[in-house]
Design a protein around this motif. Structure first.
Motif, PDB file in Angstrom:
ATOM      1  N   VAL A 230       0.839  -1.200   0.000  1.00 48.80           N
ATOM      2  CA  VAL A 230       0.000   0.000   0.000  1.00 48.80           C
ATOM      3  C   VAL A 230       0.875   1.250   0.000  1.00 48.80           C
ATOM      4  O   VAL A 230       0.606   2.209  -0.730  1.00 48.80           O
ATOM      5  N   ALA A 231       1.923   1.234   0.824  1.00 46.96           N
ATOM      6  CA  ALA A 231       2.850   2.377   0.856  1.00 46.96           C
ATOM      7  C   ALA A 231       3.494   2.592  -0.508  1.00 46.96           C
ATOM      8  O   ALA A 231       3.679   3.737  -0.946  1.00 46.96           O
ATOM      9  N   GLN A 232       3.847   1.496  -1.175  1.00 51.90           N
ATOM     10  CA  GLN A 232       4.474   1.612  -2.492  1.00 51.90           C
ATOM     11  C   GLN A 232       3.511   2.226  -3.502  1.00 51.90           C
ATOM     12  O   GLN A 232       3.918   3.025  -4.352  1.00 51.90           O
ATOM     13  N   ARG A 233       2.238   1.844  -3.433  1.00 57.21           N
ATOM     14  CA  ARG A 233       1.248   2.440  -4.321  1.00 57.21           C
ATOM     15  C   ARG A 233       1.097   3.930  -4.038  1.00 57.21           C
ATOM     16  O   ARG A 233       1.045   4.758  -4.955  1.00 57.21           O
ATOM     17  N   ASN A 234       1.053   4.282  -2.750  1.00 57.48           N
ATOM     18  CA  ASN A 234       0.917   5.691  -2.385  1.00 57.48           C
ATOM     19  C   ASN A 234       2.152   6.493  -2.779  1.00 57.48           C
ATOM     20  O   ASN A 234       2.047   7.660  -3.173  1.00 57.48           O
ATOM     21  N   GLY A 235       3.328   5.871  -2.674  1.00 56.66           N
ATOM     22  CA  GLY A 235       4.553   6.566  -3.033  1.00 56.66           C
ATOM     23  C   GLY A 235       4.589   6.989  -4.490  1.00 56.66           C
ATOM     24  O   GLY A 235       5.188   8.012  -4.837  1.00 56.66           O
ATOM     25  N   LEU A 236       3.921   6.216  -5.346  1.00 56.14           N
ATOM     26  CA  LEU A 236       3.909   6.527  -6.773  1.00 56.14           C
ATOM     27  C   LEU A 236       3.109   7.785  -7.090  1.00 56.14           C
ATOM     28  O   LEU A 236       3.221   8.326  -8.195  1.00 56.14           O
ATOM     29  N   GLU A 237       2.285   8.250  -6.136  1.00 53.19           N
ATOM     30  CA  GLU A 237       1.543   9.492  -6.354  1.00 53.19           C
ATOM     31  C   GLU A 237       2.472  10.703  -6.319  1.00 53.19           C
ATOM     32  O   GLU A 237       2.112  11.772  -6.808  1.00 53.19           O
ATOM     33  N   PHE A 238       3.650  10.539  -5.737  1.00 50.95           N
ATOM     34  CA  PHE A 238       4.576  11.661  -5.580  1.00 50.95           C
ATOM     35  C   PHE A 238       5.885  11.461  -6.338  1.00 50.95           C
ATOM     36  O   PHE A 238       6.472  12.429  -6.819  1.00 50.95           O
ATOM     37  N   LEU A 239       6.343  10.214  -6.415  1.00 54.72           N
ATOM     38  CA  LEU A 239       7.672   9.934  -6.937  1.00 54.72           C
ATOM     39  C   LEU A 239       7.644   8.855  -7.998  1.00 54.72           C
ATOM     40  O   LEU A 239       6.742   7.999  -8.017  1.00 54.72           O
ATOM     41  N   GLY A 240       8.663   8.865  -8.863  1.00 58.21           N
ATOM     42  CA  GLY A 240       8.845   7.771  -9.796  1.00 58.21           C
ATOM     43  C   GLY A 240       9.264   6.515  -9.032  1.00 58.21           C
ATOM     44  O   GLY A 240       9.774   6.602  -7.908  1.00 58.21           O
ATOM     45  N   PRO A 241       9.094   5.345  -9.630  1.00 58.61           N
ATOM     46  CA  PRO A 241       9.392   4.098  -8.919  1.00 58.61           C
ATOM     47  C   PRO A 241      10.840   3.979  -8.467  1.00 58.61           C
ATOM     48  O   PRO A 241      11.121   3.482  -7.372  1.00 58.61           O
ATOM     49  N   PHE A 242      11.790   4.447  -9.278  1.00 59.91           N
ATOM     50  CA  PHE A 242      13.204   4.303  -8.914  1.00 59.91           C
ATOM     51  C   PHE A 242      13.614   5.323  -7.846  1.00 59.91           C
ATOM     52  O   PHE A 242      14.439   5.018  -6.984  1.00 59.91           O
ATOM     53  N   THR A 243      13.022   6.512  -7.908  1.00 58.80           N
ATOM     54  CA  THR A 243      13.293   7.501  -6.861  1.00 58.80           C
ATOM     55  C   THR A 243      12.778   6.996  -5.521  1.00 58.80           C
ATOM     56  O   THR A 243      13.480   7.082  -4.490  1.00 58.80           O
ATOM     57  N   TYR A 244      11.560   6.463  -5.518  1.00 62.35           N
ATOM     58  CA  TYR A 244      10.975   5.949  -4.272  1.00 62.35           C
ATOM     59  C   TYR A 244      11.832   4.838  -3.686  1.00 62.35           C
ATOM     60  O   TYR A 244      12.163   4.852  -2.496  1.00 62.35           O
ATOM     61  N   ASN A 245      12.213   3.880  -4.533  1.00 58.42           N
ATOM     62  CA  ASN A 245      13.053   2.780  -4.050  1.00 58.42           C
ATOM     63  C   ASN A 245      14.412   3.282  -3.569  1.00 58.42           C
ATOM     64  O   ASN A 245      14.940   2.823  -2.555  1.00 58.42           O
ATOM     65  N   GLY A 246      14.998   4.218  -4.307  1.00 55.21           N
ATOM     66  CA  GLY A 246      16.312   4.726  -3.930  1.00 55.21           C
ATOM     67  C   GLY A 246      16.300   5.365  -2.557  1.00 55.21           C
ATOM     68  O   GLY A 246      17.180   5.111  -1.724  1.00 55.21           O
ATOM     69  N   VAL A 247      15.288   6.189  -2.291  1.00 54.08           N
ATOM     70  CA  VAL A 247      15.220   6.889  -1.011  1.00 54.08           C
ATOM     71  C   VAL A 247      14.863   5.923   0.118  1.00 54.08           C
ATOM     72  O   VAL A 247      15.451   5.965   1.208  1.00 54.08           O
ATOM     73  N   ARG A 248      13.910   5.035  -0.123  1.00 45.17           N
ATOM     74  CA  ARG A 248      13.472   4.163   0.980  1.00 45.17           C
ATOM     75  C   ARG A 248      14.537   3.132   1.357  1.00 45.17           C
ATOM     76  O   ARG A 248      14.710   2.801   2.527  1.00 45.17           O
ATOM     77  N   PHE A 249      15.284   2.622   0.375  1.00 53.61           N
ATOM     78  CA  PHE A 249      16.336   1.672   0.714  1.00 53.61           C
ATOM     79  C   PHE A 249      17.535   2.369   1.354  1.00 53.61           C
ATOM     80  O   PHE A 249      18.243   1.768   2.165  1.00 53.61           O
ATOM     81  N   ALA A 250      17.778   3.633   0.990  1.00 52.60           N
ATOM     82  CA  ALA A 250      18.819   4.408   1.678  1.00 52.60           C
ATOM     83  C   ALA A 250      18.437   4.594   3.138  1.00 52.60           C
ATOM     84  O   ALA A 250      19.271   4.437   4.050  1.00 52.60           O
ATOM     85  N   LEU A 251      17.158   4.905   3.364  1.00 52.22           N
ATOM     86  CA  LEU A 251      16.663   5.065   4.726  1.00 52.22           C
ATOM     87  C   LEU A 251      16.748   3.746   5.491  1.00 52.22           C
ATOM     88  O   LEU A 251      17.128   3.714   6.673  1.00 52.22           O
ATOM     89  N   GLY A 252      16.404   2.645   4.812  1.00 54.96           N
ATOM     90  CA  GLY A 252      16.494   1.336   5.446  1.00 54.96           C
ATOM     91  C   GLY A 252      17.916   0.965   5.813  1.00 54.96           C
ATOM     92  O   GLY A 252      18.170   0.413   6.885  1.00 54.96           O
TER      93      GLY A 252
END
Length: 305
Positions: free
Chosen positions: A24-46
Motif C-alpha cells: 500500500v505504501a508503495q502504491r501511495n509513493g507513486l503518487e509523488f515519486l517515480g518508482p526508482f526515486t521511491y526505491n532509492g530513497v526508501r532503501f537508503a533510509l532502510g
C-alpha cells in the motif's frame, strides 16, 4: 520453549502484516515519486536505520573459506553487490509493476517466490519434494485465475510482478548462501545501500527528482524505509532465533493476504470471485509447499519424493 516459539510466531505474523502494508505504501509513493526515486530513497533510509545495529553488533565472524575473496571487508563488498543487485532488480520490477496492478495482486504474485525457491534449488543439486510440485501446480492455477483474462492475456503489472518473483527467489537463495559467511546486519545494510545507489542512478537518468516531491512522500517513504525495511527486518532476525524454520516460511507467506486486506481497507481495491479463488489457490499452493516437508519430518520420512 513453547512460549518463546509462540511469541516468535506472533512476531512473524506482525512482520507479514507490515510487509503486506508495504505494498500500500508503495502504491501511495507513486503518487509523488517515480518508482526508482521511491526505491532509492526508501532503501537508503532502510540501510541507515540498520547502522546502529551494525555498530552494536561487533561480534567477529569466523574466517571465510568460500568462493568469495577471503577477508571480511572484501567478502562483504562482493556479497553486498551480489545481494544488492538481485534486490535492485526484484524491487524495481515490483515497484514499476505495482503502478499497473493492485496491492493485493502484487503481494500474492510476489509471494510465489516461496514455491519458486525450491524449484530453482534444483540447479544447486537440491531435489524438490512432491509437496513443492503440488504447491507449484496449485499456485500456477491460482495465478492463472488471478492474472490471466478470459482472452488469455496477462496484465502488464502482473507480468512484471511474476518476473520479479523469480528475482526475489534468487535473492533468497543468495542470502541463504551468504548469511552463514557474513554478519547479517552488515550484509543487510550493504545490500540495501547497493540497491539504493542503483535505484538513484536509474532515477537520475530517467526520472525527474525534486526535494519537494520527496518531502511530500514522507509517509510512504517512512513506512517503506523505516518500518517495512529497517524495523521488520530487525524483528525477523529476532523472531527467527526461536521460530521453527517451517513456521517462518508459512507465516511470512501471509504477506499476500495482508496486502489484499490493506489494499481493500486503504485503497478500495476489490477482488472479484475469480480473483478471490485465484488468491486462495495461490495461498494453498504456498502453504502446501512449506507444510509438506514439515509433515514428512514429523513422520520420520525423507522430505524429497
Amino acid at each position: 520453549m513453547q512460549a518463546k516459539t509462540l511469541k516468535s510466531d506472533l512476531l512473524l505474523l506482525l512482520i507479514a502484516a507490515i510487509w503486506g502494508g508495504g505494498f500500500v505504501a508503495q502504491r501511495n509513493g507513486l503518487e509523488f515519486l517515480g518508482p526508482f526515486t521511491y526505491n532509492g530513497v526508501r532503501f537508503a533510509l532502510g540501510s541507515l536505520s540498520l547502522s546502529p545495529l551494525v555498530l552494536l553488533n561487533r561480534r567477529r565472524q569466523a574466517p571465510y573459506h568460500g568462493a568469495l575473496p577471503q577477508g571480511g571487508t572484501r567478502a562483504l563488498v562482493y556479497g553486498g553487490l551480489l545481494a544488492g543487485g538481485a534486490l535492485f532488480v526484484g524491487a524495481s520490477l515490483q515497484q514499476v509493476g505495482i503502478a499497473y496492478t493492485t496491492a493485493g495482486n502484487a503481494g500474492f504474485i510476489t509471494g510465489l517466490y516461496v514455491v519458486i525457491v525450491p524449484i530453482l534449488g534444483m540447479f544447486w543439486g537440491q531435489r524438490p519434494s512432491t509437496g513443492t510440485w503440488l504447491g507449484a501446480i496449485l499456485a500456477a492455477s491460482g495465478l492463472f485465475l488471478l492474472s490471466v483474462t478470459e482472452h488469455f492475456t496477462i496484465g502488464f503489472g502482473d507480468l512484471l510482478e511474476l518476473i520479479g518473483a523469480f528475482f526475489w527467489a534468487g535473492h533468497v537463495l543468495l542470502i541463504g548462501w551468504l548469511s552463514p559467511r557474513l554478519d547479517a546486519f552488515k550484509l543487510s545494510a550493504a545490500q540495501f545501500a547497493v540497491c539504493s545507489v542503483l535505484s538513484l542512478i536509474t532515477a537520475f537518468a530517467i526520472e525527474h527528482i525534486t526535494l519537494s516531491a520527496i518531502l511530500a512522500a514522507w509517509r510512504p517513504i517512512g513506512y517503506g524505509g523505516l518500518i517495512s525495511v529497517g524495523f521488520a527486518y530487525t524483528m525477523q532476525v529476532v523472531a527467527q532465533r526461536d521460530a521453527h524454520p517451517a513456521h517462518t516460511a508459512v507465516i511470512l507467506s501471509a504477506e499476500g493476504v495482508f496486502a489484499a486486506i490493506w489494499g481493500w481497507l486503504f485503497l478500495n481495491e476489490v477482488l472479484g470471485t475469480r480473483g478471490l479463488l485465484g488468491c486462495c489457490l495461490m495461498l494453498t499452493g504456498m502453504l502446501c509447499s512449506e507444510l509438506w516437508t514439515l509433515v514428512l519430518r514429523l513422520k520420520g520420512r525423507p522430505s524429497a519424493a
